[in-house]
Motif scaffolding. Structure first.
Motif, PDB file in Angstrom:
ATOM      1  N   ALA A 229       0.985  -1.334   0.071  1.00  0.00           N
ATOM      2  CA  ALA A 229      -0.011  -0.031  -0.126  1.00  0.00           C
ATOM      3  C   ALA A 229       0.701   1.186  -0.148  1.00  0.00           C
ATOM      4  N   CYS A 230       2.018   1.327   0.707  1.00  0.00           N
ATOM      5  CA  CYS A 230       2.908   2.210   0.877  1.00  0.00           C
ATOM      6  C   CYS A 230       3.292   2.530  -0.358  1.00  0.00           C
ATOM      7  N   LYS A 231       3.862   1.814  -1.266  1.00  0.00           N
ATOM      8  CA  LYS A 231       4.477   1.783  -2.423  1.00  0.00           C
ATOM      9  C   LYS A 231       3.258   2.388  -3.562  1.00  0.00           C
ATOM     10  N   ALA A 232       2.112   1.925  -3.551  1.00  0.00           N
ATOM     11  CA  ALA A 232       1.110   2.451  -4.198  1.00  0.00           C
ATOM     12  C   ALA A 232       0.371   3.625  -4.083  1.00  0.00           C
ATOM     13  N   LEU A 233       0.143   4.049  -2.859  1.00  0.00           N
ATOM     14  CA  LEU A 233      -0.280   5.203  -2.501  1.00  0.00           C
ATOM     15  C   LEU A 233       0.252   6.234  -1.886  1.00  0.00           C
ATOM     16  N   GLY A 234       1.617   5.889  -1.175  1.00  0.00           N
ATOM     17  CA  GLY A 234       2.284   7.062  -0.829  1.00  0.00           C
ATOM     18  C   GLY A 234       2.212   6.672   0.872  1.00  0.00           C
ATOM     19  N   ILE A 235       3.184   7.276   1.706  1.00  0.00           N
ATOM     20  CA  ILE A 235       3.450   6.973   3.092  1.00  0.00           C
ATOM     21  C   ILE A 235       2.252   7.464   3.879  1.00  0.00           C
ATOM     22  N   THR A 236       1.875   8.708   3.260  1.00  0.00           N
ATOM     23  CA  THR A 236       0.892   9.277   4.256  1.00  0.00           C
ATOM     24  C   THR A 236      -0.711   8.709   4.112  1.00  0.00           C
ATOM     25  N   THR A 237      -0.937   8.551   2.933  1.00  0.00           N
ATOM     26  CA  THR A 237      -2.248   7.819   2.436  1.00  0.00           C
ATOM     27  C   THR A 237      -2.479   6.306   2.856  1.00  0.00           C
ATOM     28  N   ALA A 238      -1.266   5.634   2.860  1.00  0.00           N
ATOM     29  CA  ALA A 238      -1.265   4.474   3.374  1.00  0.00           C
ATOM     30  C   ALA A 238      -1.348   4.000   4.799  1.00  0.00           C
ATOM     31  N   PHE A 239      -0.524   5.083   5.331  1.00  0.00           N
ATOM     32  CA  PHE A 239      -0.570   5.181   6.815  1.00  0.00           C
ATOM     33  C   PHE A 239      -1.918   5.611   7.579  1.00  0.00           C
ATOM     34  N   VAL A 240      -2.480   6.259   6.837  1.00  0.00           N
ATOM     35  CA  VAL A 240      -3.854   6.818   7.355  1.00  0.00           C
ATOM     36  C   VAL A 240      -4.670   5.786   7.321  1.00  0.00           C
ATOM     37  N   PHE A 241      -4.711   4.957   6.253  1.00  0.00           N
ATOM     38  CA  PHE A 241      -5.674   3.892   6.219  1.00  0.00           C
ATOM     39  C   PHE A 241      -5.455   2.722   7.042  1.00  0.00           C
ATOM     40  N   SER A 242      -4.099   2.686   7.325  1.00  0.00           N
ATOM     41  CA  SER A 242      -3.958   1.328   8.233  1.00  0.00           C
ATOM     42  C   SER A 242      -4.137   2.121   9.620  1.00  0.00           C
ATOM     43  N   GLN A 243      -4.270   3.068  10.042  1.00  0.00           N
ATOM     44  CA  GLN A 243      -4.536   3.721  11.457  1.00  0.00           C
ATOM     45  C   GLN A 243      -5.979   3.845  11.657  1.00  0.00           C
ATOM     46  N   MET A 244      -6.882   3.283  10.894  1.00  0.00           N
ATOM     47  CA  MET A 244      -8.018   2.784  11.088  1.00  0.00           C
ATOM     48  C   MET A 244      -8.349   1.741  11.932  1.00  0.00           C
ATOM     49  N   ASN A 245      -7.028   1.115  12.246  1.00  0.00           N
ATOM     50  CA  ASN A 245      -7.121  -0.183  13.424  1.00  0.00           C
ATOM     51  C   ASN A 245      -7.543   0.523  14.661  1.00  0.00           C
TER      52      ASN A 245
END
Length: 286
Positions: A229-245
């Motif tokens: 996800a990080c490679k596809a969407l960038g650090i910021t976007t991928a991290f935001v999605f991951s933090q929905m945890n």
């Protein structure tokens, strides 16, 4: 498809503290379980994908994985001090703020005054949300003190390094599968070092040391998805999605781990989670 992959870390990282919380054991047991379980996922991914990775990138990934253990040790200790339902939102905010700033300043993911304004306003909303989740009434033994907050802040540095490493030039041109296994080996190495350095070698004889591998499997699947996800969407976007945890872990801490909250505390917690989610999503528009 990239956005669906980006949601997998939210599930895996959300359920991990609930799994380890149910199993129990010390922070040493839980940390080793994460390292061992994640390494199993790394080995499976390596065998299936047969990825190539340069020697430099291999060892750099090992070091980054070892740094990650600093952040996770901080979380496990905080779970026991103030509970999962309080630790997770605060940790999420610290990670989001740090990684957003790294993505914006170092990697230029927020470009222009408008993007920066939206980004920092969104982060402010997230911070307010975290403060609301930490509201405690009465004489609870698990109040969030200044010391608890500073402890989480200092250990979160390990998470910042981990989250940013897929975009660092040394590994940026490597395959996601190529850097995954060495990163997981670094986490396992870090967990073993922590076990020995803390004088808990006897933990290797404890049942919880190995049962917590179940939590590591959950974490490892999430970590593998995060790299893609990080490679596809960038650090910021991928991290935001991951933090929905934060939704899964916080609510699960109350209803699955039975962490006590008054009705007023629960109201503030729900409002805080809503603000964290809104602010997190808003950063993707920056």
């Amino acid at each position: 498809m990239s956005y669906l992959i980006a949601l997998i870390p939210a599930l895996g990282w959300g359920f991990m503290p609930l799994i380890t919380g149910k199993i129990g054991g010390s922070a040493v047991n839980q940390m080793f379980g994460i390292g061992a379980g994640a390494t199993i996922i790394g080995l499976i991914a390596f065998v299936i994908g047969h990825p190539a990775v340069s020697t430099t990138a291999f060892w750099f990934s090992v070091v980054c994985g070892a740094f990650w253990t600093i952040g996770q040790i901080g979380q496990f200790i905080s779970f026991k001090r103030i509970g999962v339902s309080k630790t997770t939102p605060i940790s999420t905010v610290l990670q989001l703020v740090g990684n957003s700033i790294i993505g914006a300043i170092i990697f230029g993911e927020w470009r222009g005054a408008k993007a920066l304004t939206i980004g920092f306003v969104a982060l402010a909303v997230v911070v307010v949300g975290a403060l609301l989740t930490s509201v405690t009434e009465g004489t609870s033994s698990k109040k969030v003190t200044t010391g608890d907050f500073l402890f989480l802040l200092c250990t979160t540095i390990g998470y910042w390094i981990y989250s940013a490493f897929p975009k660092i030039p040394v590994v940026a041109d490597q395959s996601a599968l190529g850097i995954f296994l060495p990163e997981m080996l670094g986490i396992l190495l870090g967990s073993v070092i922590y076990t020995v350095a803390s004088g808990n070698i006897s933990a290797f004889k404890q049942r919880e040391q190995y049962l917590n591998i179940l939590g590591g499997l959950s974490w490892g699947i999430a970590a593998l998805a995060y790299i893609f996800a990080c490679k596809a969407l960038g650090i910021t976007t991928a991290f935001v999605f991951s933090q929905m945890n934060v939704i899964i872990a916080t609510i699960g801490g109350v209803f699955i781990l039975h962490e006590q909250k008054t009705s007023r505390e629960m109201s503030f917690t729900i409002l805080g989670i809503v603000l964290i989610v809104i602010g997190s999503i808003a950063t993707t528009f920056a």
